[in-house]
Design an enzyme around this catalytic site. Structure first.
Site, PDB file in Angstrom:
ATOM      1  N   LYS A  13       0.832  -1.214   0.000  1.00 43.57           N
ATOM      2  CA  LYS A  13       0.000   0.000   0.000  1.00 43.57           C
ATOM      3  C   LYS A  13       0.870   1.269   0.000  1.00 43.57           C
ATOM      4  O   LYS A  13       0.629   2.198  -0.763  1.00 43.57           O
ATOM      5  CB  LYS A  13      -0.939   0.026   1.231  1.00 43.57           C
ATOM      6  CG  LYS A  13      -1.845  -1.194   1.326  1.00 43.57           C
ATOM      7  CD  LYS A  13      -2.767  -1.123   2.534  1.00 43.57           C
ATOM      8  CE  LYS A  13      -2.071  -1.138   3.885  1.00 43.57           C
ATOM      9  NZ  LYS A  13      -1.327  -2.373   4.183  1.00 43.57           N
ATOM     10  N   ARG A  88      -9.922   0.453   8.563  1.00 43.17           N
ATOM     11  CA  ARG A  88      -9.386  -0.841   8.992  1.00 43.17           C
ATOM     12  C   ARG A  88     -10.470  -1.771   9.523  1.00 43.17           C
ATOM     13  O   ARG A  88     -10.206  -2.918   9.839  1.00 43.17           O
ATOM     14  CB  ARG A  88      -8.452  -0.658  10.162  1.00 43.17           C
ATOM     15  CG  ARG A  88      -6.994  -0.267   9.981  1.00 43.17           C
ATOM     16  CD  ARG A  88      -6.223  -1.065   9.043  1.00 43.17           C
ATOM     17  NE  ARG A  88      -4.964  -1.539   9.526  1.00 43.17           N
ATOM     18  CZ  ARG A  88      -3.780  -1.013   9.210  1.00 43.17           C
ATOM     19  NH1 ARG A  88      -3.684   0.028   8.422  1.00 43.17           N
ATOM     20  NH2 ARG A  88      -2.672  -1.557   9.661  1.00 43.17           N
ATOM     21  N   ARG A 127      11.579  -5.854   5.125  1.00 40.39           N
ATOM     22  CA  ARG A 127      11.504  -4.386   4.975  1.00 40.39           C
ATOM     23  C   ARG A 127      12.516  -3.689   5.893  1.00 40.39           C
ATOM     24  O   ARG A 127      12.669  -4.037   7.061  1.00 40.39           O
ATOM     25  CB  ARG A 127      10.100  -3.883   5.317  1.00 40.39           C
ATOM     26  CG  ARG A 127      10.026  -2.349   5.272  1.00 40.39           C
ATOM     27  CD  ARG A 127       8.621  -1.820   5.271  1.00 40.39           C
ATOM     28  NE  ARG A 127       7.806  -2.389   6.323  1.00 40.39           N
ATOM     29  CZ  ARG A 127       6.489  -2.273   6.383  1.00 40.39           C
ATOM     30  NH1 ARG A 127       5.841  -1.618   5.434  1.00 40.39           N
ATOM     31  NH2 ARG A 127       5.823  -2.817   7.370  1.00 40.39           N
ATOM     32  N   ARG A 162      11.214  -1.553  11.334  1.00 34.81           N
ATOM     33  CA  ARG A 162      10.080  -1.056  12.111  1.00 34.81           C
ATOM     34  C   ARG A 162       9.850  -2.004  13.286  1.00 34.81           C
ATOM     35  O   ARG A 162       9.926  -3.220  13.111  1.00 34.81           O
ATOM     36  CB  ARG A 162       8.820  -1.037  11.232  1.00 34.81           C
ATOM     37  CG  ARG A 162       8.428   0.359  10.795  1.00 34.81           C
ATOM     38  CD  ARG A 162       7.341   0.384   9.762  1.00 34.81           C
ATOM     39  NE  ARG A 162       6.082  -0.242  10.134  1.00 34.81           N
ATOM     40  CZ  ARG A 162       4.999  -0.230   9.366  1.00 34.81           C
ATOM     41  NH1 ARG A 162       5.014   0.383   8.204  1.00 34.81           N
ATOM     42  NH2 ARG A 162       3.895  -0.824   9.745  1.00 34.81           N
ATOM     43  N   ARG A 173      -0.413  -8.915  13.580  1.00 27.40           N
ATOM     44  CA  ARG A 173      -0.964  -7.951  12.613  1.00 27.40           C
ATOM     45  C   ARG A 173      -1.759  -8.671  11.516  1.00 27.40           C
ATOM     46  O   ARG A 173      -2.804  -8.188  11.084  1.00 27.40           O
ATOM     47  CB  ARG A 173       0.179  -7.142  11.974  1.00 27.40           C
ATOM     48  CG  ARG A 173       0.808  -6.168  12.950  1.00 27.40           C
ATOM     49  CD  ARG A 173       2.131  -5.636  12.430  1.00 27.40           C
ATOM     50  NE  ARG A 173       2.016  -4.844  11.233  1.00 27.40           N
ATOM     51  CZ  ARG A 173       3.010  -4.634  10.375  1.00 27.40           C
ATOM     52  NH1 ARG A 173       4.210  -5.191  10.582  1.00 27.40           N
ATOM     53  NH2 ARG A 173       2.828  -3.890   9.313  1.00 27.40           N
TER      54      ARG A 173
HETATM   55  P1  AP5 Z   1       4.894  -1.562   1.822  1.00 29.68           P
HETATM   56  O1  AP5 Z   1       4.527  -0.807   0.606  1.00 29.68           O
HETATM   57  O2  AP5 Z   1       5.613  -0.838   2.909  1.00 29.68           O
HETATM   58  O3  AP5 Z   1       3.597  -2.342   2.396  1.00 29.68           O
HETATM   59  P2  AP5 Z   1       2.342  -1.792   3.172  1.00 29.68           P
HETATM   60  O4  AP5 Z   1       1.136  -2.478   2.654  1.00 29.68           O
HETATM   61  O5  AP5 Z   1       2.328  -0.284   3.179  1.00 29.68           O
HETATM   62  O6  AP5 Z   1       2.677  -2.380   4.604  1.00 29.68           O
HETATM   63  P3  AP5 Z   1       2.525  -1.784   6.059  1.00 29.68           P
HETATM   64  O7  AP5 Z   1       3.205  -2.767   6.956  1.00 29.68           O
HETATM   65  O8  AP5 Z   1       2.985  -0.368   6.152  1.00 29.68           O
HETATM   66  O9  AP5 Z   1       0.990  -1.861   6.247  1.00 29.68           O
HETATM   67  P4  AP5 Z   1       0.223  -1.896   7.568  1.00 29.68           P
HETATM   68  O10 AP5 Z   1      -1.154  -1.708   7.062  1.00 29.68           O
HETATM   69  O11 AP5 Z   1       0.413  -3.032   8.464  1.00 29.68           O
HETATM   70  O12 AP5 Z   1       0.909  -0.722   8.403  1.00 29.68           O
HETATM   71  P5  AP5 Z   1       0.418   0.714   8.805  1.00 29.68           P
HETATM   72  O13 AP5 Z   1       1.601   1.566   8.795  1.00 29.68           O
HETATM   73  O14 AP5 Z   1      -0.798   1.118   8.058  1.00 29.68           O
HETATM   74  O15 AP5 Z   1       5.769  -2.822   1.359  1.00 29.68           O
HETATM   75  C1  AP5 Z   1       6.290  -3.743   2.306  1.00 29.68           C
HETATM   76  C2  AP5 Z   1       7.679  -4.219   1.824  1.00 29.68           C
HETATM   77  O16 AP5 Z   1       7.536  -4.897   0.584  1.00 29.68           O
HETATM   78  C3  AP5 Z   1       8.681  -3.075   1.563  1.00 29.68           C
HETATM   79  O17 AP5 Z   1       9.959  -3.510   1.966  1.00 29.68           O
HETATM   80  C4  AP5 Z   1       8.638  -2.865   0.036  1.00 29.68           C
HETATM   81  O18 AP5 Z   1       9.875  -2.403  -0.457  1.00 29.68           O
HETATM   82  C5  AP5 Z   1       8.309  -4.258  -0.448  1.00 29.68           C
HETATM   83  N1  AP5 Z   1       7.463  -4.260  -1.655  1.00 29.68           N
HETATM   84  C6  AP5 Z   1       6.358  -3.489  -1.872  1.00 29.68           C
HETATM   85  N2  AP5 Z   1       5.815  -3.791  -3.052  1.00 29.68           N
HETATM   86  C7  AP5 Z   1       6.584  -4.769  -3.595  1.00 29.68           C
HETATM   87  C8  AP5 Z   1       6.509  -5.501  -4.842  1.00 29.68           C
HETATM   88  N3  AP5 Z   1       5.541  -5.290  -5.740  1.00 29.68           N
HETATM   89  N4  AP5 Z   1       7.429  -6.446  -5.068  1.00 29.68           N
HETATM   90  C9  AP5 Z   1       8.439  -6.701  -4.155  1.00 29.68           C
HETATM   91  N5  AP5 Z   1       8.562  -6.019  -2.966  1.00 29.68           N
HETATM   92  C10 AP5 Z   1       7.628  -5.073  -2.696  1.00 29.68           C
HETATM   93  O19 AP5 Z   1      -0.070   0.444  10.318  1.00 29.68           O
HETATM   94  C11 AP5 Z   1       0.840   0.193  11.358  1.00 29.68           C
HETATM   95  C12 AP5 Z   1       0.068   0.121  12.680  1.00 29.68           C
HETATM   96  O20 AP5 Z   1      -0.560   1.404  12.933  1.00 29.68           O
HETATM   97  C13 AP5 Z   1      -1.097  -0.878  12.716  1.00 29.68           C
HETATM   98  O21 AP5 Z   1      -0.658  -2.180  13.067  1.00 29.68           O
HETATM   99  C14 AP5 Z   1      -1.993  -0.254  13.794  1.00 29.68           C
HETATM  100  O22 AP5 Z   1      -1.482  -0.498  15.100  1.00 29.68           O
HETATM  101  C15 AP5 Z   1      -1.857   1.233  13.513  1.00 29.68           C
HETATM  102  N6  AP5 Z   1      -2.868   1.700  12.546  1.00 29.68           N
HETATM  103  C16 AP5 Z   1      -2.647   2.168  11.293  1.00 29.68           C
HETATM  104  N7  AP5 Z   1      -3.796   2.526  10.703  1.00 29.68           N
HETATM  105  C17 AP5 Z   1      -4.770   2.273  11.613  1.00 29.68           C
HETATM  106  C18 AP5 Z   1      -6.176   2.420  11.586  1.00 29.68           C
HETATM  107  N8  AP5 Z   1      -6.828   2.892  10.490  1.00 29.68           N
HETATM  108  N9  AP5 Z   1      -6.874   2.057  12.697  1.00 29.68           N
HETATM  109  C19 AP5 Z   1      -6.263   1.595  13.797  1.00 29.68           C
HETATM  110  N10 AP5 Z   1      -4.927   1.426  13.881  1.00 29.68           N
HETATM  111  C20 AP5 Z   1      -4.189   1.766  12.788  1.00 29.68           C
END
Ligand code: AP5
Length: 219
Positions: A13, A88, A127, A162, A173
């Protein structure tokens, strides 16, 4: 463009949001990034959020909804946005629908980045983030080129992981995604907004699939 990128942790994402921002000039609104900024700044909100984030749980809806309500009203979101990691759960999706209705800016599409569990796990454990500039790398799929990074940023990559990318937290997660976020697939399918993209491909291929999936009036 007013879209949600929906997908499990590690589905890409954040990576795809960055490309969409550059291509379409609309802001990425990532609740994860906003929460991490609050944690780093040590604000009361950040202190409340940290425990849940480190344990791989969702932060409470009230905190996240306050934050997103404020962000959506900022001037740069008036002409579109990419919501990354929000909503979410169905309570957040209902609240988002009401907010956007009041603003007269309904969602145009919800893009699901679909990826198998094994690939998600590898992407998350691999990552790494440059502490100096926030650039995202992956030791398996996108390792940094130190010389190119130095030329671009003026510093060598200083890679950190992270805290929630540790193996023991990743499992939680992914469980939370299954239990709380997956129901949004049917929610948005029912609303006629869902587009499914195969995220098990290289970054450019996934980006082009998103462009094809999102109706032309959005792009
Ligand atoms: P990346 O693009 O970073 O993946 P992502 O989907 O953004 O993963 P996240 O871990 O950031 O998502 P998340 O939803 O768990 O975390 P968030 O920060 O929202 O890619 C991942 C890796 O793969 C990278 O190394 C990249 O280089 C590689 N990659 C990407 N695309 C690729 C491809 N096509 N091919 C090969 N490699 C690739 O949330 C974190 C925490 O915040 C949550 O756990 C929760 O506690 C809190 N939180 C966030 N939002 C909310 C909400 N709305 N409500 C409540 N709590 C929330």
């Amino acid at each position: 463009m007013r879209i949600v990128l929906l997908g499990a942790p590690g589905s890409g994402k954040g990576t795809q949001s960055q490309i969409l921002v550059k291509t379409y000039g609309v802001p990425q609104i990532s609740t994860g990034d906003l929460l991490r900024q609050a944690v780093a700044a040590g604000t009361p909100l950040g202190l409340r959020a940290k425990e849940a984030m480190d344990a791989g749980r969702l932060v409470d809806d009230a905190t996240v909804l306050d934050m997103i309500g404020e962000r959506l009203c900022q001037a740069d979101a008036a002409f579109g946005f990419i919501l990354d990691g929000f909503p979410r759960n169905t309570a957040q999706a209902d609240a988002l629908g009401s907010m956007l209705k009041k603003l007269g800016r309904p969602l145009e599409a919800v893009v699901l980045l679909n990826l198998d569990l094994g690939v998600l796990f590898r992407r998350l454990t691999g990552r790494r983030i440059c502490e100096g500039c926030g650039a995202v790398f992956n030791i398996y799929t996108a390792p940094p080129d130190p010389e190119a990074h130095l030329a671009k940023t003026g510093h060598l990559p200083q890679l950190i992981q992270r805290p929630d990318d540790k193996e023991e937290v990743i499992g939680k997660r992914l469980e939370v995604f299954d239990a709380q976020t997956k129901p949004l697939i049917d929610y948005y399918k029912g609303a006629g907004l869902l587009q499914v993209v195969d995220a098990d491909a290289d970054v450019d291929t996934v980006f082009h699939a998103i462009q094809r999936a999102v109706p032309p009036r959005v792009c």
